[in-house]
Design a protein around this motif. Structure first.
Motif, PDB file in Angstrom:
ATOM      1  N   PHE A  83       2.770  -2.901  10.645  1.00  0.00           N
ATOM      2  CA  PHE A  83       1.407  -3.590  11.118  1.00  0.00           C
ATOM      3  C   PHE A  83       1.058  -4.857  11.820  1.00  0.00           C
ATOM      4  CE2 PHE A  83      -3.219  -2.973  10.709  1.00  0.00           C
ATOM      5  CZ  PHE A  83      -3.003  -1.374  10.146  1.00  0.00           C
ATOM      6  N   TYR A 137      -1.357  -7.536  13.858  1.00  0.00           N
ATOM      7  CA  TYR A 137      -2.165  -8.457  13.917  1.00  0.00           C
ATOM      8  C   TYR A 137      -1.510  -9.816  14.629  1.00  0.00           C
ATOM      9  CZ  TYR A 137      -1.580  -6.666   8.724  1.00  0.00           C
ATOM     10  OH  TYR A 137      -1.827  -6.056   7.803  1.00  0.00           O
ATOM     11  N   MET A 178      10.589  -3.118   5.882  1.00  0.00           N
ATOM     12  CA  MET A 178       9.952  -1.844   4.349  1.00  0.00           C
ATOM     13  C   MET A 178      10.020  -2.538   3.622  1.00  0.00           C
ATOM     14  SD  MET A 178       7.233   0.221   6.725  1.00  0.00           S
ATOM     15  CE  MET A 178       6.516   0.163   7.828  1.00  0.00           C
ATOM     16  N   THR A 198      10.507  -6.137   1.685  1.00  0.00           N
ATOM     17  CA  THR A 198       9.822  -6.204   1.226  1.00  0.00           C
ATOM     18  C   THR A 198       9.341  -5.285   0.277  1.00  0.00           C
ATOM     19  OG1 THR A 198       8.825  -5.584   3.952  1.00  0.00           O
ATOM     20  CG2 THR A 198       7.086  -6.574   2.028  1.00  0.00           C
ATOM     21  N   GLY A 207       3.859   3.745   5.370  1.00  0.00           N
ATOM     22  CA  GLY A 207       5.348   3.597   5.297  1.00  0.00           C
ATOM     23  C   GLY A 207       5.381   2.024   4.031  1.00  0.00           C
ATOM     24  N   MET A 208       4.855   1.350   3.488  1.00  0.00           N
ATOM     25  CA  MET A 208       5.093   0.983   2.978  1.00  0.00           C
ATOM     26  C   MET A 208       4.760   1.287   1.509  1.00  0.00           C
ATOM     27  SD  MET A 208       6.314  -2.316   3.160  1.00  0.00           S
ATOM     28  CE  MET A 208       6.237  -2.571   1.702  1.00  0.00           C
ATOM     29  N   TYR A 251      -9.118   8.103  -2.290  1.00  0.00           N
ATOM     30  CA  TYR A 251     -10.343   7.254  -2.135  1.00  0.00           C
ATOM     31  C   TYR A 251     -10.918   6.613  -0.700  1.00  0.00           C
ATOM     32  CZ  TYR A 251      -6.449   4.025  -0.048  1.00  0.00           C
ATOM     33  OH  TYR A 251      -5.664   3.052   1.785  1.00  0.00           O
ATOM     34  N   PHE A 304      -0.607  -8.370   0.055  1.00  0.00           N
ATOM     35  CA  PHE A 304       0.324  -8.495   0.877  1.00  0.00           C
ATOM     36  C   PHE A 304       0.176  -7.472   2.217  1.00  0.00           C
ATOM     37  CE2 PHE A 304       2.672  -4.378   1.361  1.00  0.00           C
ATOM     38  CZ  PHE A 304       1.858  -3.604   0.852  1.00  0.00           C
ATOM     39  N   GLY A 305      -1.129  -7.374   2.432  1.00  0.00           N
ATOM     40  CA  GLY A 305      -1.324  -7.250   4.177  1.00  0.00           C
ATOM     41  C   GLY A 305      -3.055  -7.468   4.435  1.00  0.00           C
ATOM     42  N   SER A 343       1.558 -12.235  -0.673  1.00  0.00           N
ATOM     43  CA  SER A 343       2.953 -12.382  -0.531  1.00  0.00           C
ATOM     44  C   SER A 343       3.878 -11.986   0.950  1.00  0.00           C
ATOM     45  CB  SER A 343       3.870 -11.596  -1.547  1.00  0.00           C
ATOM     46  OG  SER A 343       4.856 -10.565  -1.250  1.00  0.00           O
ATOM     47  N   GLU A 349      -3.365   2.168  13.178  1.00  0.00           N
ATOM     48  CA  GLU A 349      -4.581   1.792  12.555  1.00  0.00           C
ATOM     49  C   GLU A 349      -5.663   3.070  12.541  1.00  0.00           C
ATOM     50  OE1 GLU A 349      -4.119  -0.441  16.343  1.00  0.00           O
ATOM     51  OE2 GLU A 349      -5.211  -2.054  15.238  1.00  0.00           O
ATOM     52  N   ARG A 370      -4.838   5.156  10.839  1.00  0.00           N
ATOM     53  CA  ARG A 370      -4.579   6.197   9.519  1.00  0.00           C
ATOM     54  C   ARG A 370      -4.418   7.376   9.725  1.00  0.00           C
ATOM     55  NH1 ARG A 370      -9.612   3.411   6.190  1.00  0.00           N
ATOM     56  NH2 ARG A 370      -9.019   4.607   4.668  1.00  0.00           N
ATOM     57  N   GLY A 386       4.880   7.260   7.064  1.00  0.00           N
ATOM     58  CA  GLY A 386       6.354   6.802   7.150  1.00  0.00           C
ATOM     59  C   GLY A 386       5.977   5.886   7.942  1.00  0.00           C
TER      60      GLY A 386
HETATM   61  N1  LIG Z   1       3.874  -8.591   3.018  1.00  0.00           N
HETATM   62  C1  LIG Z   1       4.765  -8.660   4.346  1.00  0.00           C
HETATM   63  O1  LIG Z   1       5.610  -8.811   4.165  1.00  0.00           O
HETATM   64  C2  LIG Z   1       4.088  -7.318   4.562  1.00  0.00           C
HETATM   65  C3  LIG Z   1       5.578  -6.391   4.771  1.00  0.00           C
HETATM   66  C4  LIG Z   1       5.575  -4.656   5.711  1.00  0.00           C
HETATM   67  C5  LIG Z   1       4.127  -4.611   5.669  1.00  0.00           C
HETATM   68  N2  LIG Z   1       2.955  -5.078   5.043  1.00  0.00           N
HETATM   69  C6  LIG Z   1       2.026  -4.926   5.245  1.00  0.00           C
HETATM   70  O2  LIG Z   1       1.842  -3.958   3.925  1.00  0.00           O
HETATM   71  C7  LIG Z   1       0.769  -2.373   5.248  1.00  0.00           C
HETATM   72  C8  LIG Z   1       1.020  -1.435   5.008  1.00  0.00           C
HETATM   73  O3  LIG Z   1       1.736  -1.660   6.063  1.00  0.00           O
HETATM   74  P1  LIG Z   1       2.671  -0.083   7.198  1.00  0.00           P
HETATM   75  O4  LIG Z   1       2.877  -0.563   7.664  1.00  0.00           O
HETATM   76  O5  LIG Z   1       3.223   0.208   5.908  1.00  0.00           O
HETATM   77  O6  LIG Z   1       1.405   0.854   7.362  1.00  0.00           O
HETATM   78  P2  LIG Z   1       0.725   1.856   6.951  1.00  0.00           P
HETATM   79  O7  LIG Z   1       0.180   2.223   5.159  1.00  0.00           O
HETATM   80  O8  LIG Z   1       1.898   2.877   7.219  1.00  0.00           O
HETATM   81  O9  LIG Z   1      -0.122   1.870   7.331  1.00  0.00           O
HETATM   82  C9  LIG Z   1      -1.833   1.549   6.973  1.00  0.00           C
HETATM   83  C10 LIG Z   1      -2.561   2.655   5.665  1.00  0.00           C
HETATM   84  O10 LIG Z   1      -3.703   1.834   5.266  1.00  0.00           O
HETATM   85  C11 LIG Z   1      -4.826   2.290   4.807  1.00  0.00           C
HETATM   86  N3  LIG Z   1      -5.769   1.992   5.688  1.00  0.00           N
HETATM   87  C12 LIG Z   1      -6.977   2.018   5.016  1.00  0.00           C
HETATM   88  N4  LIG Z   1      -7.697   1.579   5.091  1.00  0.00           N
HETATM   89  C13 LIG Z   1      -7.341   0.828   6.667  1.00  0.00           C
HETATM   90  C14 LIG Z   1      -7.909   0.676   7.832  1.00  0.00           C
HETATM   91  N5  LIG Z   1      -9.332   0.305   7.763  1.00  0.00           N
HETATM   92  N6  LIG Z   1      -7.367   1.016   9.109  1.00  0.00           N
HETATM   93  C15 LIG Z   1      -6.402   0.598   8.799  1.00  0.00           C
HETATM   94  N7  LIG Z   1      -5.547   1.524   7.848  1.00  0.00           N
HETATM   95  C16 LIG Z   1      -5.722   1.269   6.589  1.00  0.00           C
HETATM   96  C17 LIG Z   1      -4.444   3.616   5.473  1.00  0.00           C
HETATM   97  O11 LIG Z   1      -3.703   4.698   4.634  1.00  0.00           O
HETATM   98  P3  LIG Z   1      -4.810   5.810   3.879  1.00  0.00           P
HETATM   99  O12 LIG Z   1      -5.433   6.652   4.787  1.00  0.00           O
HETATM  100  O13 LIG Z   1      -4.360   6.213   2.726  1.00  0.00           O
HETATM  101  O14 LIG Z   1      -6.175   4.539   3.901  1.00  0.00           O
HETATM  102  C18 LIG Z   1      -3.390   4.077   6.202  1.00  0.00           C
HETATM  103  O15 LIG Z   1      -1.980   4.780   6.813  1.00  0.00           O
HETATM  104  C19 LIG Z   1      -0.635  -3.691   6.188  1.00  0.00           C
HETATM  105  O16 LIG Z   1      -1.152  -4.509   5.201  1.00  0.00           O
HETATM  106  C20 LIG Z   1       0.768  -4.570   6.370  1.00  0.00           C
HETATM  107  O17 LIG Z   1       0.730  -5.711   7.335  1.00  0.00           O
HETATM  108  C21 LIG Z   1       3.650  -6.682   4.522  1.00  0.00           C
END
Ligand SMILES: NC(=O)c1ccc[n+]([C@@H]2O[C@H](COP(=O)([O-])OP(=O)(O)OC[C@H]3O[C@@H](n4cnc5c(N)ncnc54)[C@H](OP(=O)(O)O)[C@@H]3O)[C@@H](O)[C@H]2O)c1
Length: 336
Positions: free
Chosen positions: A51, A55, A133, A136, A161-162, A201, A250-251, A275, A324, A326, A330
């Motif tokens: 994700f 950004y 992931m 993380t 994924g996360m 939700y 964390f995101g 984080s 993006e 949704r 994975g």
């Molecule tokens: N801090 C770190 O080190 C770190 C590292 C890796 C990832 N992350 C963060 O972890 C989060 C998940 O990342 P990911 O790559 O695994 O993505 P992901 O969870 O596979 O995809 C994002 C999910 O967020 C939900 N979501 C809720 N509102 C949304 C919206 N308005 N637009 C898009 N998605 C929305 C959706 O699931 P639902 O349909 O079930 O709501 C979507 O499938 C992200 O915020 C990412 O930046 C942070």
């Protein structure tokens, strides 16, 4: 002298300016990256889509090296060339996975301390599919909030994924996991991966997700929330926090958490943190520790890596739109 022939131009996805997914530009004529002392040149096989790539594309996070940006923080592939002293002893042909910048490309010059060999038992897809992931997820449960047996933990976007990795890791730590997800299929998947309870939700009928979490916890709330959704959930995450508990943001999947008055936290003496993995893997030792742990978990089958889809590199636009939009559950990969 390198035995592997390296072309002068390579395939890559470029971001010439900030914008929607349609700004991503496929090229086959990107010059090779210059290799500096202490770096290895990796011929990438699969790049992970995260994700955070969106950004940098939209400008939510500023690009560290200016434009055009080559997105992508991780890839698996083969060492094509080694430069300089090479204290970690990489050799041409080593299968490696790395975490740095510039993965949406055929070749990347990566500082060697950000590169890890892939165990023989693991495919490139699984190594990179669980790398950033998986590390993380481990950093969240070990350091951001050290999870204790018996805790009740809330995970948002539990089928993402996360989310799927967090559910699996938390299940093995003997905690009660409440997962939120958008829609019945995603809820079922989160449950299969370790969520004890799931809440849709996105559903417009019945009690809100906040009310459901409070009901599941007899009104007390949860010990910790891992919130990677951000804008749409941050406030509810504080509402379902137990007295003296922690919310780990964390995101920004739905947008960034806005600035708010910390006096809000005094209602229940809640701690919050923001984080990021990168600050847990600053040293080589830290990276090796997390990388080894996660690759071992995948190797022994304790962490199942669900690859949602592997897209050809030139279809990176579609991958970003799906993530993006949704529409994914994975990990998304790009085949270079
Ligand atoms: N801090 C770190 O080190 C770190 C590292 C890796 C990832 N992350 C963060 O972890 C989060 C998940 O990342 P990911 O790559 O695994 O993505 P992901 O969870 O596979 O995809 C994002 C999910 O967020 C939900 N979501 C809720 N509102 C949304 C919206 N308005 N637009 C898009 N998605 C929305 C959706 O699931 P639902 O349909 O079930 O709501 C979507 O499938 C992200 O915020 C990412 O930046 C942070």
């Amino acid at each position: 002298m390198s035995s592997i022939s390296i072309p002068a131009k390579m395939k890559a996805i470029l971001v010439p300016q900030h914008g929607g997914a349609d700004v991503l530009q496929y090229t086959e004529s990107q010059p090779q990256p210059k290799l500096s002392d202490g770096q290895v040149l990796v011929k990438n096989n699969f790049a992970g889509v995260n994700f955070i790539d969106t950004y940098f594309r939209t400008g939510l996070y500023p690009p560290p090296d200016g434009f055009p940006i080559i997105l992508g923080q991780e890839a698996a592939g083969t060492v094509a060339k080694v430069a300089g002293s090479n204290p970690l002893g990489f050799k041409e042909g080593d299968r490696v996975v790395w975490i740095f910048r510039g993965a949406y490309a055929e070749y990347t010059a990566v500082p060697e301390d950000r590169v890890v060999k892939i165990p023989a038992e693991l495919s490139d897809e699984h190594a990179v599919g669980g790398f950033l992931m998986g590390m993380t997820a481990l950093s969240l449960v070990k350091e951001a909030y050290p999870v204790k047996k018996g805790d009740t933990v809330l995970v948002h976007a539990a089928a993402g994924g996360m989310g799927l990795l967090l559910c699996q890791i938390l299940r093995d730590l003997d905690v009660t996991v409440i997962g939120t997800a958008g829609g019945p299929e995603k809820c079922a998947l989160a449950k299969q991966n370790g969520a004890t309870h799931v809440i849709d939700y996105k559903s417009s009928s019945g009690p809100s997700w906040v009310e459901q979490v409070l009901k599941l916890t007899d009104g007390k709330g949860v010990d910790c929330t891992f919130d990677g959704v951000g804008k749409d959930t941050w406030e509810g995450s504080l509402e379902v926090a137990k007295r003296k508990s922690k919310v780990v943001y964390f995101g920004n999947a739905s947008g960034a958490v806005p600035p708010f008055n910390i006096a809000k936290l005094s209602a229940k003496n809640v701690s919050i943190m923001r984080s990021t993995l990168m600050n847990y893997i600053v040293t080589r030792e830290e990276l090796e520790d997390y990388a080894t742990s996660v690759l071992d978990l995948i190797k022994v089958g304790k962490l199942n890596i669900r690859i949602h889809k592997t897209y050809p590199l030139k279809d990176a636009v579609e991958a970003h739109n799906d993530l993006e939009g949704r529409r994914t559950t994975g990990k998304l990969l790009l085949k270079i």
